[in-house]
Scaffold this motif. Structure first.
Motif, PDB file in Angstrom:
ATOM      1  N   LEU A  49       3.276  -8.884   2.092  1.00 14.41           N
ATOM      2  CA  LEU A  49       4.314  -7.852   2.120  1.00 14.41           C
ATOM      3  C   LEU A  49       4.997  -7.882   3.493  1.00 14.41           C
ATOM      4  CD1 LEU A  49       2.498  -4.879   0.349  1.00 14.41           C
ATOM      5  CD2 LEU A  49       3.962  -6.647  -0.658  1.00 14.41           C
ATOM      6  N   GLY A 134      -2.083  -5.282  -5.776  1.00 20.88           N
ATOM      7  CA  GLY A 134      -1.117  -5.593  -6.840  1.00 20.88           C
ATOM      8  C   GLY A 134      -1.620  -5.312  -8.239  1.00 20.88           C
ATOM      9  N   ASN A 228      -2.150   1.812   1.398  1.00 19.18           N
ATOM     10  CA  ASN A 228      -1.088   1.766   0.400  1.00 19.18           C
ATOM     11  C   ASN A 228      -0.672   3.192   0.056  1.00 19.18           C
ATOM     12  OD1 ASN A 228       0.563   1.304  -1.689  1.00 19.18           O
ATOM     13  ND2 ASN A 228      -0.991   0.527  -3.096  1.00 19.18           N
ATOM     14  N   THR A 230       1.018   4.540  -2.178  1.00 18.20           N
ATOM     15  CA  THR A 230       0.946   5.010  -3.567  1.00 18.20           C
ATOM     16  C   THR A 230      -0.349   4.543  -4.219  1.00 18.20           C
ATOM     17  OG1 THR A 230       2.148   3.081  -4.261  1.00 18.20           O
ATOM     18  CG2 THR A 230       3.439   5.078  -3.899  1.00 18.20           C
ATOM     19  N   SER A 232      -3.673   4.250  -6.080  1.00 18.99           N
ATOM     20  CA  SER A 232      -4.260   5.046  -7.150  1.00 18.99           C
ATOM     21  C   SER A 232      -5.773   5.038  -6.999  1.00 18.99           C
ATOM     22  CB  SER A 232      -3.854   4.472  -8.496  1.00 18.99           C
ATOM     23  OG  SER A 232      -3.380   3.173  -8.336  1.00 18.99           O
TER      24      SER A 232
END
Ligand SMILES: Nc1ncnc2c1ncn2[C@@H]1O[C@H](COP(=O)(O)OP(=O)(O)OP(=O)(O)O)[C@@H](O)[C@H]1O
Length: 631
Positions: A49, A134, A228, A230, A232
């Motif tokens: 990234l 990912g 990260n 976002t 989860s």
């Protein structure tokens, strides 16, 4: 540590460029084992990234040429001298590099699961990996492709497609297609997992498919982590149920797309509070149970279908009750279920050197999921053992054994071998038979039973052959005559036969015992209260009705032992009077396979001894996980 990596980035890159893998061992060529074909374990290496590249971190995860091996390199800080390279390699079934598109991954891994579920099988995709590797990117892309295929109208026959998306956070489950309403994961009396309270949506177009997928994604619980934003911290399960209206009594096909919670990198943990640490522990436990379940189930399947009757395979254990995730996915793991499964795991890895430890853990986990089974040796053809049949032998058998008109073998098994046909989901087997004109549902069903029965009988024969081969060795040494070894009590546990020697010569009513299966001639007391129809009026004896206390009631709520209210126990030294005349029994229920039975342990009623007609022997078949009547 990150500072050390950044300071030595140039040296690291030079060392990586000069890396030469050790020559492949000769072991591979002579391997006696191979990975199970029912589970594919793949790796997807995501691209670096922008923030990782900008920070100056180099890549640490590389696909080795066109192989299925991944090399991971890290820098070792020596006590003296310059840093050195520490390399490790991991092998999986397929490797996808950073420039492979999700569409390519779909075609090679997931697309085959769609017709499988369409035909009544259970297909499951798991995406596993460290935080930010990912997983969600991969699953959400694949979900769209699955919807595309299911809604394209290219799959054969009419089906109804239903979608339900839930989220599991620790022990709690939420419906992502109903405003994140809390739901319960329950097991019904037949042992089927129910997502109680979750809405299931009938999907009729790609637009509505995408709409639901987007609603679920936006509701997915996310909590910021160091790595990260976002991230989860929960598992998301998208369940697609596929109904075949032409075969209403057959099992529905199921497709699960599971985006697992991130297995966090160690460096992330330092910033977390106690509740996040607890959450991480729960996630790691559920992922560890998942690994054991995937391995256990694959081993059991390999064992059941091996031509040697599974003698070489290790005994497997599937602890699916140990976590909410695996309980929810019971269909995928339950060794007592009879569903045909295909499972794909995509282990996602972040290539950044800063995350090298977590990448190694992910690939180690992936390697552990590859179930190694004894390599199929060239087996000698036996007309009575379907697991030894190649495609031509199987087709010849279908042509001569499927009744009139004969089922077209080129439609039923264009390419399949005997073991492959045994794995075909039953609804798909039946649907293929029905494509031959003139073949009725009854004929298709009877033919399917015949095929399974042949397989089950062949397994029984191979077991008894092994027993009789072992007998001389056991008797040997003493010089005694060769006796056939009597099965031990443990071996007899797969059958309801009376394990006491000589039992067969005693009338069955004089030796009624827990576990005995009887047929009886009275109308079943329970049929009026349940839509489950007992099979052939068979019941499994649990205990004499007089042995239970006053609280115990049968399925109708009737007290099983009315004599337990007081006086009778005080009176009773007359043993004749106390002799049980009726027994508390469990009902024998129809199994999924024609001719198979299940035992409804909690479907209890009483049967009078006078009504009992005969003892019936049921045998458990590990291949189908049902009971069959011994002839
Ligand atoms: N193959 C890819 N190509 C381009 N970008 C990717 C790819 N895979 C992941 N990304 C990007 O990497 C970031 C992290 O991906 P994603 O959210 O899918 O990770 P995750 O493994 O699901 O993380 P978590 O467990 O924390 O939810 C996202 O910004 C995503 O867009």
């Amino acid at each position: 540590m990150e500072e050390f990596m950044l300071e030595n980035a140039d040296r690291y890159k030079t060392l990586v460029n000069g890396f030469k893998p050790a020559p492949a061992s000769k072991k591979a060529a002579s391997e006696t084992t191979s990975a199970s074909s029912d589970i594919i374990v793949a790796t997807r290496i995501r691209p670096m990234l922008a923030d990782e590249t900008t920070a100056g971190f180099p890549e640490s995860v590389f696909r080795r040429g066109d192989t299925n091996t991944v090399d991971i390199h890290e820098l070792r800080r020596p006590v003296r001298g310059l840093p050195t390279l520490n390399s490790s390699s991991y092998t999986v079934d397929q490797v996808f590099g950073p420039y492979t598109s999700t569409s390519t991954i779909y075609k090679s891994l997931v697309q085959p699961l769609v017709p499988w579920a369409w035909g009544g099988g259970v297909g499951t995709l798991f995406s596993y990996g460290q935080t930010g590797s990912g997983k969600t990117f991969t699953v959400s892309g694949l979900e769209r492709h699955v919807g595309d295929t299911l809604m394209s109208g290219t799959l054969e026959g009419e089906r109804k497609v239903y979608m339900c998306i839930i989220e599991l956070a620790g022990q709690t489950a939420y419906d992502l297609l109903n405003s994140r309403k809390q739901i319960s994961i329950l097991e019904d009396s037949l042992g089927t997992t129910q997502l109680a309270g979750a809405l299931e949506h009938h999907i009729t177009s790609l637009d509505s498919w995408i709409e639901y997928v987007n609603i679920a994604a936006s509701l997915r619980k996310t909590e910021s982590t160091f790595k990260n934003d976002t991230s989860s911290r929960s598992h998301a399960i998208c369940r697609i149920r596929i109904e075949n209206p032409a075969l209403p009594s057959a099992d529905d096909g199921l497709l699960y797309l599971v985006d697992l919670a991130g297995s966090e990198a160690a460096r992330d943990r330092s910033t977390h509070d106690a509740s996040r640490m607890k959450e991480a522990r729960e996630i790691n436990t559920s992922l560890s149970v998942l690994k054991d379940c995937i391995r256990g189930r694959a081993l059991i399947d390999a064992e059941a279908l091996s031509a040697d009757g599974g003698k070489q395979a290790k005994k497997a254990y599937v602890p699916f009750r140990q976590s909410t995730l695996t309980k929810t996915l019971k269909h995928v793991f339950d060794p007592a279920g009879a569903r045909s499964l295909k499972t794909v795991v995509v282990a996602c890895v972040n290539p950044c050197l800063a995350d090298v430890g977590a990448s190694k853990n992910t690939l180690r986990y992936a390697e552990l999921l590859r179930v190694v089974v004894p390599k199929a040796e060239a087996v000698e053809y036996d007309p009575f053992i379907p697991t030894t049949w190649d495609n031509a032998q199987l087709r010849a058998w279908i042509d001569t054994s499927s009744g009139t008109p004969a089922v077209s073998s080129s439609i039923l098994t264009p390419l399949e071998t005997g073991p492959q046909l045994l794995r075909l989901p039953v609804p798909e087997f039946l649907a293929r038979c029905l494509k031959t004109s003139g073949v009725s549902k009854e004929q298709a069903q009877a033919f399917q039973t015949k095929f399974w029965k042949l397989h089950i009988d062949s397994k029984k024969r191979s077991e008894s052959k092994i027993t009789s081969k072992e007998a001389p060795a056991l008797a040997g040494g003493s010089g005694s005559s060769t006796r056939e070894k009597a099965p031990s009590r443990l071996e007899l546990m797969n059958s309801s036969v009376d394990p006491e020697p000589g039992a067969a010569s005693i009338p069955f009513k004089q030796r009624i015992r827990p576990g005995m299966v009887v047929s009886y001639n009275a109308p079943p007391v329970w049929s009026s209260t349940t839509n489950l129809v007992p099979v052939k009026q068979l019941a499994v004896v649990l205990c004499p009705a007089t042995a239970v206390n006053a609280r115990v009631k049968d399925m109708q709520g009737v007290q099983v032992n009315p004599g337990t209210t007081g006086t009778e126990q005080a009176e009773g030294d007359d043993s004749e009077k106390r002799k049980p005349e009726r027994y508390l029994c469990s009902m024998v229920l129809p199994g999924i396979m024609p001719g198979s039975y299940g035992i409804g342990l909690w479907h209890q009623g009483t049967v009078d001894v006078d009504q009992m007609e005969a003892e019936v022997v049921l045998e458990y078949d590990p291949a189908t996980r049902f009971y069959y009547m011994a002839v």
